[in-house]
Design a protein around this motif. Sequence first.
Motif, PDB file in Angstrom:
ATOM      1  N   ASN A 193      47.635  -3.427  -4.173  1.00  0.00           N
ATOM      2  CA  ASN A 193      46.397  -3.145  -3.577  1.00  0.00           C
ATOM      3  C   ASN A 193      46.326  -2.029  -4.825  1.00  0.00           C
ATOM      4  OD1 ASN A 193      46.074  -3.712  -1.025  1.00  0.00           O
ATOM      5  ND2 ASN A 193      48.095  -3.046  -0.443  1.00  0.00           N
ATOM      6  N   ASN A 194      47.141  -1.451  -5.501  1.00  0.00           N
ATOM      7  CA  ASN A 194      46.669  -0.854  -6.492  1.00  0.00           C
ATOM      8  C   ASN A 194      46.053  -1.941  -7.319  1.00  0.00           C
ATOM      9  OD1 ASN A 194      46.531   1.147  -8.658  1.00  0.00           O
ATOM     10  ND2 ASN A 194      48.753   1.146  -9.131  1.00  0.00           N
ATOM     11  N   PHE A 195      44.586  -1.812  -7.707  1.00  0.00           N
ATOM     12  CA  PHE A 195      43.979  -3.327  -8.292  1.00  0.00           C
ATOM     13  C   PHE A 195      43.647  -2.749  -9.988  1.00  0.00           C
ATOM     14  CE2 PHE A 195      41.482  -3.583  -4.789  1.00  0.00           C
ATOM     15  CZ  PHE A 195      42.520  -3.982  -3.858  1.00  0.00           C
ATOM     16  N   ASP A 196      43.972  -1.142 -10.567  1.00  0.00           N
ATOM     17  CA  ASP A 196      43.792  -0.872 -11.866  1.00  0.00           C
ATOM     18  C   ASP A 196      45.159  -0.803 -12.591  1.00  0.00           C
ATOM     19  OD1 ASP A 196      41.041   0.434 -10.558  1.00  0.00           O
ATOM     20  OD2 ASP A 196      42.059   2.790 -10.525  1.00  0.00           O
ATOM     21  N   ALA A 197      46.225  -1.528 -11.735  1.00  0.00           N
ATOM     22  CA  ALA A 197      47.115  -1.463 -11.954  1.00  0.00           C
ATOM     23  C   ALA A 197      47.002  -3.485 -12.925  1.00  0.00           C
ATOM     24  CB  ALA A 197      48.277  -1.296 -11.550  1.00  0.00           C
ATOM     25  N   HIS A 198      46.458  -3.953 -12.181  1.00  0.00           N
ATOM     26  CA  HIS A 198      47.121  -5.454 -13.168  1.00  0.00           C
ATOM     27  C   HIS A 198      46.380  -6.289 -13.888  1.00  0.00           C
ATOM     28  CE1 HIS A 198      45.670  -6.412  -7.840  1.00  0.00           C
ATOM     29  NE2 HIS A 198      46.582  -5.149  -7.885  1.00  0.00           N
ATOM     30  N   GLU A 199      45.986  -5.250 -14.510  1.00  0.00           N
ATOM     31  CA  GLU A 199      45.701  -5.999 -15.884  1.00  0.00           C
ATOM     32  C   GLU A 199      47.111  -5.379 -17.023  1.00  0.00           C
ATOM     33  OE1 GLU A 199      42.540  -6.397 -19.634  1.00  0.00           O
ATOM     34  OE2 GLU A 199      41.819  -4.973 -18.109  1.00  0.00           O
ATOM     35  N   GLU A 200      46.837  -4.986 -17.133  1.00  0.00           N
ATOM     36  CA  GLU A 200      48.339  -3.547 -17.757  1.00  0.00           C
ATOM     37  C   GLU A 200      50.057  -4.490 -16.728  1.00  0.00           C
ATOM     38  OE1 GLU A 200      50.742   0.407 -18.608  1.00  0.00           O
ATOM     39  OE2 GLU A 200      49.121   0.408 -17.500  1.00  0.00           O
ATOM     40  N   ILE A 201      49.783  -4.624 -16.364  1.00  0.00           N
ATOM     41  CA  ILE A 201      51.186  -5.357 -15.545  1.00  0.00           C
ATOM     42  C   ILE A 201      51.210  -6.893 -15.526  1.00  0.00           C
ATOM     43  CG2 ILE A 201      50.426  -6.053 -13.090  1.00  0.00           C
ATOM     44  CD1 ILE A 201      54.299  -4.363 -14.329  1.00  0.00           C
TER      45      ILE A 201
ATOM     46  N   VAL B 193      41.850 -11.531  -5.725  1.00  0.00           N
ATOM     47  CA  VAL B 193      40.669 -12.095  -6.213  1.00  0.00           C
ATOM     48  C   VAL B 193      41.238 -11.324  -7.898  1.00  0.00           C
ATOM     49  CG1 VAL B 193      38.825 -11.918  -6.865  1.00  0.00           C
ATOM     50  CG2 VAL B 193      39.473 -12.183  -4.568  1.00  0.00           C
ATOM     51  N   SER B 194      41.120  -9.899  -7.678  1.00  0.00           N
ATOM     52  CA  SER B 194      41.842  -9.469  -9.071  1.00  0.00           C
ATOM     53  C   SER B 194      42.557  -9.966  -9.976  1.00  0.00           C
ATOM     54  CB  SER B 194      42.357  -7.809  -8.268  1.00  0.00           C
ATOM     55  OG  SER B 194      42.500  -7.139  -9.376  1.00  0.00           O
ATOM     56  N   LEU B 195      43.508 -10.248  -8.980  1.00  0.00           N
ATOM     57  CA  LEU B 195      44.673 -11.153  -9.644  1.00  0.00           C
ATOM     58  C   LEU B 195      44.708 -12.274 -10.232  1.00  0.00           C
ATOM     59  CD1 LEU B 195      47.672 -10.158  -7.261  1.00  0.00           C
ATOM     60  CD2 LEU B 195      47.658  -9.278  -9.262  1.00  0.00           C
ATOM     61  N   LEU B 196      44.052 -13.210  -9.427  1.00  0.00           N
ATOM     62  CA  LEU B 196      43.113 -14.129 -10.107  1.00  0.00           C
ATOM     63  C   LEU B 196      42.263 -13.825 -11.367  1.00  0.00           C
ATOM     64  CD1 LEU B 196      42.867 -16.095  -6.949  1.00  0.00           C
ATOM     65  CD2 LEU B 196      44.515 -16.877  -8.297  1.00  0.00           C
ATOM     66  N   THR B 197      41.320 -13.305 -11.202  1.00  0.00           N
ATOM     67  CA  THR B 197      40.233 -12.815 -12.223  1.00  0.00           C
ATOM     68  C   THR B 197      40.842 -12.798 -13.637  1.00  0.00           C
ATOM     69  OG1 THR B 197      39.648 -11.521 -11.082  1.00  0.00           O
ATOM     70  CG2 THR B 197      38.178 -11.361 -13.021  1.00  0.00           C
ATOM     71  N   HIS B 198      42.394 -11.628 -13.879  1.00  0.00           N
ATOM     72  CA  HIS B 198      43.121 -11.691 -14.847  1.00  0.00           C
ATOM     73  C   HIS B 198      43.742 -12.941 -15.224  1.00  0.00           C
ATOM     74  CE1 HIS B 198      42.051  -6.918 -14.826  1.00  0.00           C
ATOM     75  NE2 HIS B 198      42.494  -6.959 -13.447  1.00  0.00           N
TER      76      HIS B 198
ATOM     77  N   LEU C  50      45.282 -17.507 -18.631  1.00  0.00           N
ATOM     78  CA  LEU C  50      45.509 -19.127 -18.947  1.00  0.00           C
ATOM     79  C   LEU C  50      44.254 -19.715 -19.488  1.00  0.00           C
ATOM     80  CD1 LEU C  50      47.907 -17.769 -17.021  1.00  0.00           C
ATOM     81  CD2 LEU C  50      47.682 -20.215 -15.914  1.00  0.00           C
ATOM     82  N   GLU C  51      43.159 -19.121 -19.263  1.00  0.00           N
ATOM     83  CA  GLU C  51      42.034 -19.814 -19.992  1.00  0.00           C
ATOM     84  C   GLU C  51      41.715 -20.053 -21.808  1.00  0.00           C
ATOM     85  OE1 GLU C  51      37.598 -20.210 -18.147  1.00  0.00           O
ATOM     86  OE2 GLU C  51      38.304 -18.191 -18.715  1.00  0.00           O
ATOM     87  N   ARG C  52      42.778 -18.982 -21.709  1.00  0.00           N
ATOM     88  CA  ARG C  52      42.525 -18.694 -23.372  1.00  0.00           C
ATOM     89  C   ARG C  52      44.091 -19.493 -23.702  1.00  0.00           C
ATOM     90  NH1 ARG C  52      41.341 -13.418 -22.680  1.00  0.00           N
ATOM     91  NH2 ARG C  52      43.405 -12.121 -23.234  1.00  0.00           N
TER      92      ARG C  52
END
Length: 245
Positions: A61-69, A115-120, A125-127
């Motif tokens: 639920n800490n969406f801001d941490a998703h990309e970094e982790i 959804v947030s995790l999937l977006t990142h 994986l696309e790259r």
Amino acid sequence: MKHILIIGATSAIAESTAKIFAQRGDRLYLLARNYERLSSLAEDLRIRGGASVGYSRLDVNNFDAHEEILTTAFAALGKIDVALITHGTLPDQKTCETDFNTALAELNANAISTVSLLTHLAKKLERQKNGTIAVITSVAGERGRQSNYVYGAAKGMVSVFLQGLRNRLHRSGVNVLDIKPGFVDTPMTARFDKGLLWSEPETIATGIVRALDMEKSMVYLPWFWKYIMLIIKSIPERIFKRLAL
């Protein structure tokens, strides 16, 4: 040997699935909220044969941490063959009916965080141009029922999101798997009476690994839920709304 990321790794289904991966000698990276349980699970998976097992604490639920982790997890594994999202909560439907803040918290935990995790994950994986993104949703997301429609709405949202994501990522060689379990005997469902339709986490885990190996797009677990849901979805609304389901 595969490189596998598991989000929500301390859930009963995730633990059972991780044990299968470890026994195959795969490399694992685990994310979950409880650091002590993560540490214990990682040690167990190493003993079972995991080639390497890393882990980090994540509050979904800490969406801001998703990309970094997720960047940390990718760096630790080197690549991702499978990203498996397993986290979720089972809300008190009656409370959600009268308290929007509770309903919103459950929607965030069961849908928006995913959804947030999937977006990142999708960007990465696309790259990479290969790999599989797999998410545990639920048969509850296939038709709204009075007994759990907040949970069902969240899981239904994720399933529709996965459909679009699958369509987008196909050209990049990335598979997207929607895993739809029925009733599973886990700590989350401890208060429910169990019957013939209930399954153990180990059964679901075996089905998940098989579906990943076969590169499926969607799987009902166990298999008979496909036909149960076919019947439930075929009931006309004028009849369905009178049923106490």
